[in-house]
Design a protein around this motif. Structure first.
Motif, PDB file in Angstrom:
ATOM      1  N   LYS A  24      -6.145   6.446   1.682  1.00 26.08           N
ATOM      2  CA  LYS A  24      -4.705   4.844   0.678  1.00 26.08           C
ATOM      3  C   LYS A  24      -4.074   4.735   0.623  1.00 26.08           C
ATOM      4  O   LYS A  24      -3.218   3.890   0.431  1.00 26.08           O
ATOM      5  N   PRO A  27      -1.906   2.238   3.883  1.00 31.74           N
ATOM      6  CA  PRO A  27      -1.729   0.285   4.019  1.00 31.74           C
ATOM      7  C   PRO A  27      -0.881   0.133   3.254  1.00 31.74           C
ATOM      8  O   PRO A  27      -0.141  -0.635   3.805  1.00 31.74           O
ATOM      9  N   VAL A  28      -0.386   0.963   2.717  1.00 32.90           N
ATOM     10  CA  VAL A  28       1.201   0.982   2.041  1.00 32.90           C
ATOM     11  C   VAL A  28       2.371   1.351   2.856  1.00 32.90           C
ATOM     12  O   VAL A  28       3.364   0.189   3.200  1.00 32.90           O
ATOM     13  N   GLU A  31       2.321  -2.164   5.703  1.00 38.78           N
ATOM     14  CA  GLU A  31       3.403  -2.990   4.852  1.00 38.78           C
ATOM     15  C   GLU A  31       4.894  -2.782   4.655  1.00 38.78           C
ATOM     16  O   GLU A  31       6.151  -3.955   5.095  1.00 38.78           O
ATOM     17  N   HIS A 101       0.240   9.615  -4.607  1.00 38.64           N
ATOM     18  CA  HIS A 101      -1.506   8.864  -4.891  1.00 38.64           C
ATOM     19  C   HIS A 101      -2.507   9.816  -5.753  1.00 38.64           C
ATOM     20  O   HIS A 101      -1.823  11.024  -5.126  1.00 38.64           O
ATOM     21  N   VAL A 124       1.149   5.731  -6.925  1.00 38.42           N
ATOM     22  CA  VAL A 124       0.615   5.078  -6.908  1.00 38.42           C
ATOM     23  C   VAL A 124      -1.063   5.356  -6.836  1.00 38.42           C
ATOM     24  O   VAL A 124      -1.995   6.448  -7.309  1.00 38.42           O
ATOM     25  N   THR A 180      -5.106   0.760  -3.311  1.00 42.44           N
ATOM     26  CA  THR A 180      -5.260   0.421  -1.755  1.00 42.44           C
ATOM     27  C   THR A 180      -6.758   0.716  -1.034  1.00 42.44           C
ATOM     28  O   THR A 180      -5.996   0.587  -0.015  1.00 42.44           O
ATOM     29  N   ASP A 183      -7.896  -2.109  -0.350  1.00 43.07           N
ATOM     30  CA  ASP A 183      -7.304  -3.102   1.409  1.00 43.07           C
ATOM     31  C   ASP A 183      -7.596  -1.939   2.566  1.00 43.07           C
ATOM     32  O   ASP A 183      -7.291  -2.119   3.988  1.00 43.07           O
ATOM     33  N   THR A 378      -2.597  -5.302  -2.147  1.00 44.01           N
ATOM     34  CA  THR A 378      -2.241  -4.212  -3.264  1.00 44.01           C
ATOM     35  C   THR A 378      -1.097  -3.911  -2.638  1.00 44.01           C
ATOM     36  O   THR A 378       0.433  -3.809  -3.180  1.00 44.01           O
ATOM     37  N   SER A 379      -1.266  -3.703  -1.260  1.00 40.91           N
ATOM     38  CA  SER A 379      -0.206  -2.826  -0.508  1.00 40.91           C
ATOM     39  C   SER A 379       1.402  -3.800  -0.829  1.00 40.91           C
ATOM     40  O   SER A 379       2.568  -3.974  -0.986  1.00 40.91           O
TER      41      SER A 379
END
Length: 390
Positions: A24, A27-28, A31, A101, A124, A180, A183, A378-379
């Motif tokens: 999860k 993706p953050v 990005e 997270h 997150v 996320t 994503d 989301t990210s």
């Protein structure tokens, strides 16, 4: 503990350790890197055996990795180790902020260590609640306490944001961004198709044995690991699976069995002999890597799970989810019509699965439900918030 070269700018440090956290937060990380923002990753040492393939799949190379000398299985011991080792990492990395997270022990320890060093914390998947202190345990209190330590609360749904507001969290710190997991699932499913087509990725052999049974369209993916289901709960889930398979020769089941003996011993005791007799229709395999799990969900008629992550991934991939718990901190799944709570009662599980597979219309409506967890962006929203704040 491995460590990187000194960064030219103070990084945003992503601190995770378990399989769902890696999935999860990937993706953050991607990005932030895409935008050229300084970012680093610390792996806090849990789920080591599952982490490597995830890092390869998502092209992540942790700059820091903890080696935990665990002498027993107690949560107190794990939390103490994490708190001490993460504090050392933070002092070396000097991050501009720490991102955590969810609700695991590594989440809480990561936030605590940052708070002690006066480092801002971004949480997150903030705001999930059952409002039952020990269900799930210890996750419910982990996420409540983390909310008291965080500066930025990245809520996945309006309901999660409302939970934070009810607890007195200032609205200025709450950002409704989506989840996320969506994503990750959308990007991962697309990447999976490419890798399989090119031959760069092969399915595990137990899943290849399932493929001849997919034409019936009656594959079910099952996962179960929650502490509250240990013992009678896991036993009754396994017995429900056995009854379903014996009643319907078109049905196939993929069950990646959690490695904890409290789960694995019961599952194999209840289903091991049946798996040998059913000629590939029942796949009891070790925990799958993320691409293989996505493949299972993509090919499933529905999923049976007590996992929060699979509730989100199922919704992202339009696969109905039956929740093997008495409650869920993701009520949006149920409200959207994409899932049902069935608990662990054998008769109820068998009845609901049989009805859905045989009648069809309700299953089709569940597949057509609008995903309540986000749109795959989301990210980007999280990076927007951090870009303005740092």
């Amino acid at each position: 503990m491995t460590q990187p070269n000194s960064p030219s700018a103070r990084p945003i440090l992503i601190s995770v350790g378990t399989r769902p956290e890696i999935i999860k937060m990937a993706p953050v990380y991607a990005e932030l890197r895409r935008r050229g923002m300084p970012v680093a990753w610390v792996h806090s040492g849990q789920h080591r055996e599952m982490a490597e393939s995830l890092y390869d799949f998502f092209d992540i190379r942790p700059q820091y990795e903890l080696q935990l000398d665990r002498r027993n299985a107690s949560l107190a011991h794990l939390n103490a180790l994490l708190l001490e080792r993460l504090s050392e990492v933070y002092e070396q990395a000097r991050p501009a902020a720490v991102l955590v997270h969810g609700d695991t022990t590594s989440t809480l320890a990561s936030a605590q260590a940052a708070f002690y060093l006066d480092l801002p914390v971004g949480h997150v998947e903030a705001g999930l609640r059952t409002f039952i202190p020990r269900e799930p345990f210890p996750e419910e209190k982990n996420r409540e306490i983390t909310a008291r330590l965080a500066r930025w609360h990245f809520a996945p749904t309006p309901g999660a944001a409302a939970n934070l507001a009810r607890e007195g969290i200032a609205a200025s710190g709450v950002h409704m961004v989506g989840n996320t997991a969506v994503d990750a699932a959308l990007a991962g499913a697309s990447r999976l198709v490419t890798l399989l087509a090119s031959g760069a990725l092969q399915l595990p052999e137990p899943l290849r044995r399932l493929q001849p049974h997919l034409a019936q369209g009656r594959l079910i993916t099952v996962t179960a690991h929650r502490r509250e289901n240990w013992g009678p709960g896991i036993r009754d889930i396994a017995r429900a699976v056995a009854r379903l398979l014996q009643a319907d020769p078109r049905l196939a089941v993929a069950w990646p069995v959690h490695g904890n003996p409290a789960v694995a011993d019961i599952v194999h005791a209840e289903l091991g002999e049946l798996a040998q007799r059913l000629e590939g229709r029942l796949c009891l395999c070790p925990p799958l890597d993320y691409p293989a799990l996505l493949w299972c969900l993509q090919h499933s008629a529905l999923a049976l799970t007590d996992s929060g992550g699979i509730q989100e991934e199922g919704a992202a991939l339009s696969r109905p989810v039956l929740v093997l718990r008495d409650t869920t901190e993701r009520p949006e799944l149920i409200e959207a019509g994409a899932g049902l709570i069935v608990g662990t009662d054998m008769q109820r599980i068998v009845g609901v699965v049989t009805r859905l597979l045989n009648e069809g219309d309700e299953l089709a409506r569940m597949r057509a439900a609008v995903n309540p967890f986000g749109d795959g962006k989301t990210s980007q929203r999280i990076a927007d918030v951090l870009g303005k704040a740092l």
